[in-house]
Design a protein around this motif. Sequence first.
Motif, mmCIF file in Angstrom:
data_model
loop_
_atom_site.group_PDB
_atom_site.id
_atom_site.type_symbol
_atom_site.label_atom_id
_atom_site.label_comp_id
_atom_site.label_asym_id
_atom_site.label_seq_id
_atom_site.Cartn_x
_atom_site.Cartn_y
_atom_site.Cartn_z
ATOM 1 N N LEU A 1 0.849 -1.205 0.000
ATOM 2 C CA LEU A 1 0.000 0.000 0.000
ATOM 3 C C LEU A 1 0.881 1.250 0.000
ATOM 4 N N GLN A 2 1.912 1.230 0.829
ATOM 5 C CA GLN A 2 2.793 2.410 0.903
ATOM 6 C C GLN A 2 3.496 2.649 -0.429
ATOM 7 N N SER A 3 3.816 1.558 -1.144
ATOM 8 C CA SER A 3 4.505 1.737 -2.433
ATOM 9 C C SER A 3 3.594 2.409 -3.467
ATOM 10 N N LEU A 4 2.277 2.387 -3.195
ATOM 11 C CA LEU A 4 1.329 3.096 -4.079
ATOM 12 C C LEU A 4 1.083 4.524 -3.585
ATOM 13 N N GLY A 5 1.816 4.900 -2.522
ATOM 14 C CA GLY A 5 1.658 6.254 -1.979
ATOM 15 C C GLY A 5 0.492 6.363 -1.016
ATOM 16 N N ILE A 6 -0.014 5.225 -0.552
ATOM 17 C CA ILE A 6 -1.179 5.229 0.357
ATOM 18 C C ILE A 6 -0.672 5.229 1.804
ATOM 19 N N PRO A 7 -1.132 6.174 2.653
ATOM 20 C CA PRO A 7 -0.757 6.130 4.057
ATOM 21 C C PRO A 7 -1.329 4.850 4.683
ATOM 22 N N ALA A 8 -0.458 3.985 5.190
ATOM 23 C CA ALA A 8 -0.939 2.683 5.668
ATOM 24 C C ALA A 8 -0.174 2.236 6.896
ATOM 25 N N VAL A 9 -0.885 1.506 7.753
ATOM 26 C CA VAL A 9 -0.273 0.945 8.947
ATOM 27 C C VAL A 9 -0.917 -0.424 9.176
ATOM 28 N N GLY A 10 -0.188 -1.333 9.811
ATOM 29 C CA GLY A 10 -0.745 -2.669 10.016
ATOM 30 C C GLY A 10 -0.598 -3.123 11.453
ATOM 31 N N PHE A 11 -1.543 -3.926 11.901
ATOM 32 C CA PHE A 11 -1.495 -4.453 13.259
ATOM 33 C C PHE A 11 -1.854 -5.935 13.228
ATOM 34 N N ALA A 12 -1.018 -6.745 13.875
ATOM 35 C CA ALA A 12 -1.349 -8.158 13.991
ATOM 36 C C ALA A 12 -2.393 -8.299 15.091
ATOM 37 N N GLY A 13 -3.393 -9.104 14.852
ATOM 38 C CA GLY A 13 -4.419 -9.302 15.881
ATOM 39 C C GLY A 13 -5.469 -10.281 15.386
ATOM 40 N N ASP A 14 -6.206 -10.841 16.338
ATOM 41 C CA ASP A 14 -7.221 -11.855 16.046
ATOM 42 C C ASP A 14 -8.577 -11.300 16.493
ATOM 43 N N VAL A 15 -9.541 -11.242 15.577
ATOM 44 C CA VAL A 15 -10.848 -10.652 15.924
ATOM 45 C C VAL A 15 -11.575 -11.461 16.997
ATOM 46 N N ARG A 16 -11.096 -12.686 17.261
ATOM 47 C CA ARG A 16 -11.716 -13.495 18.320
ATOM 48 C C ARG A 16 -11.309 -13.030 19.709
ATOM 49 N N LYS A 17 -10.313 -12.153 19.767
ATOM 50 C CA LYS A 17 -9.843 -11.684 21.080
ATOM 51 C C LYS A 17 -10.263 -10.236 21.265
ATOM 52 N N GLN A 18 -11.111 -10.021 22.259
ATOM 53 C CA GLN A 18 -11.638 -8.669 22.480
ATOM 54 C C GLN A 18 -10.510 -7.672 22.741
ATOM 55 N N GLU A 19 -9.461 -8.141 23.454
ATOM 56 C CA GLU A 19 -8.341 -7.226 23.768
ATOM 57 C C GLU A 19 -7.595 -6.830 22.488
ATOM 58 N N ASP A 20 -7.536 -7.744 21.505
ATOM 59 C CA ASP A 20 -6.881 -7.409 20.224
ATOM 60 C C ASP A 20 -7.716 -6.363 19.471
ATOM 61 N N ALA A 21 -9.033 -6.584 19.471
ATOM 62 C CA ALA A 21 -9.931 -5.643 18.777
ATOM 63 C C ALA A 21 -9.759 -4.242 19.355
ATOM 64 N N LYS A 22 -9.776 -4.171 20.675
ATOM 65 C CA LYS A 22 -9.649 -2.880 21.374
ATOM 66 C C LYS A 22 -8.290 -2.233 21.059
ATOM 67 N N ARG A 23 -7.229 -3.028 21.162
ATOM 68 C CA ARG A 23 -5.869 -2.509 20.942
ATOM 69 C C ARG A 23 -5.705 -1.991 19.511
ATOM 70 N N VAL A 24 -6.202 -2.757 18.530
ATOM 71 C CA VAL A 24 -6.001 -2.367 17.127
ATOM 72 C C VAL A 24 -6.807 -1.099 16.805
ATOM 73 N N ILE A 25 -8.021 -1.030 17.326
ATOM 74 C CA ILE A 25 -8.836 0.174 17.073
ATOM 75 C C ILE A 25 -8.179 1.394 17.714
ATOM 76 N N GLU A 26 -7.738 1.234 18.962
ATOM 77 C CA GLU A 26 -7.085 2.363 19.647
ATOM 78 C C GLU A 26 -5.790 2.760 18.938
ATOM 79 N N SER A 27 -5.037 1.779 18.473
ATOM 80 C CA SER A 27 -3.761 2.075 17.788
ATOM 81 C C SER A 27 -4.023 2.798 16.467
ATOM 82 N N THR A 28 -5.108 2.400 15.783
ATOM 83 C CA THR A 28 -5.454 3.064 14.514
ATOM 84 C C THR A 28 -5.761 4.540 14.769
ATOM 85 N N VAL A 29 -6.556 4.787 15.813
ATOM 86 C CA VAL A 29 -6.934 6.174 16.129
ATOM 87 C C VAL A 29 -5.698 6.961 16.583
ATOM 88 N N LYS A 30 -4.833 6.285 17.341
ATOM 89 C CA LYS A 30 -3.606 6.960 17.798
ATOM 90 C C LYS A 30 -2.758 7.348 16.584
#
Length: 298
Positions: free
Chosen positions: A56-85
């Motif tokens: 995505l970045q090579s296309l000039g798109i601002p992008a970030v990635g987070f490893a996480g499993d949607v089955r884990k509520q703590e991962d969902a929370k962490r990834v959403i908060e990290s995206t907003v941060k």
Amino acid sequence: MESPFKPEILKGKVALLTGGASGIGFEISTQFGKHGASIAVMGRRKTVVDSAVSSLQSLGIPAVGFAGDVRKQEDAKRVIESTVKHFGKLDILVNSAAGNFLVSPEDLSPNGFKTVMDIDSVGTFTMCHEAINYLKKGGPGRSSDDSGGIILNISATLHYTATWYQIHVAAAKAAVDAITRNLALEWGTDYDIRVNGIAPGPIGDTAGVRKLGPAEIKSGTREIMPLFKLGEKWDIAVAAVYLASDAGKFVNGTTLVVDGGQWLSGPRHMPKEEVKMLSRVVEKRARVAPTGVPSSKL
Ligand code: COA
């Protein structure tokens, strides 16, 4: 293919996509980025997430990635908060993470059934639940004239009828569609959030078709595929661009089927010429009343 939409249609938007690093999810990430959005992708495999972010970045798109499993509520929370941060806000959540395999009901363990429900249905709800504070009108990072955010749930057509060896996924996607409708009603009313779904048909070059598609679908038999071809990931991604943009501003609570009409179709039971002939014979018979008096004399 070139997009029919203006390149800035999602300008300034921040999108988080579960399963956004591979398959259909990655194509949606790419098209959202090409239309002006900043992209966060979430996936279980860090190497896959990292490589998607580099592409995505090579296309000039601002992008970030987070490893996480949607089955884990703590991962969902962490990834959403990290995206907003990282990007300052969240406008669009796409739930595209899914689990699937072919198995007959008697060979599927209850835990296998639960695993797919947990990823597709509970995972979708968990992501929505953790994202609500950021998506609602007036949420953190949203300006006062911003409307509420958007949720897009990737579903399927398996459960419209019944699908062999897919009892777990059919049940899971039926739940996803119910989540889409309920959140559209309740969060549309209370928080100005639009919630829609997309139900892709057989899409070429995806794990779905490689793993699940019967031979007739892979080879594109007209009998069961009205448009005589597989869809492309692009078809799903531009449908997502439409629903996520202001072009879809009055669309709420629908699941858009993008399958070329495939779920409606079944093998033609009689050639067209035969139908015409048979129909004439039957009609002639019908015009002769049971008493033997031709209908023209009645
Ligand atoms: N057939 C029957 N049961 C299966 C199965 C298969 N092919 N794959 C998994 N299961 C069952 C397991 O047996 C287990 O049940 P059990 O404990 O009663 O034996 C349960 O599902 C969980 O399996 P496990 O391997 O521990 O789960 P996982 O969390 O590692 O991953 C999936 C399971 C479904 C997510 C995995 O198949 C996957 O990663 N698929 C890729 C996603 C995909 O295909 N996406 C495209 C969507 S169209």
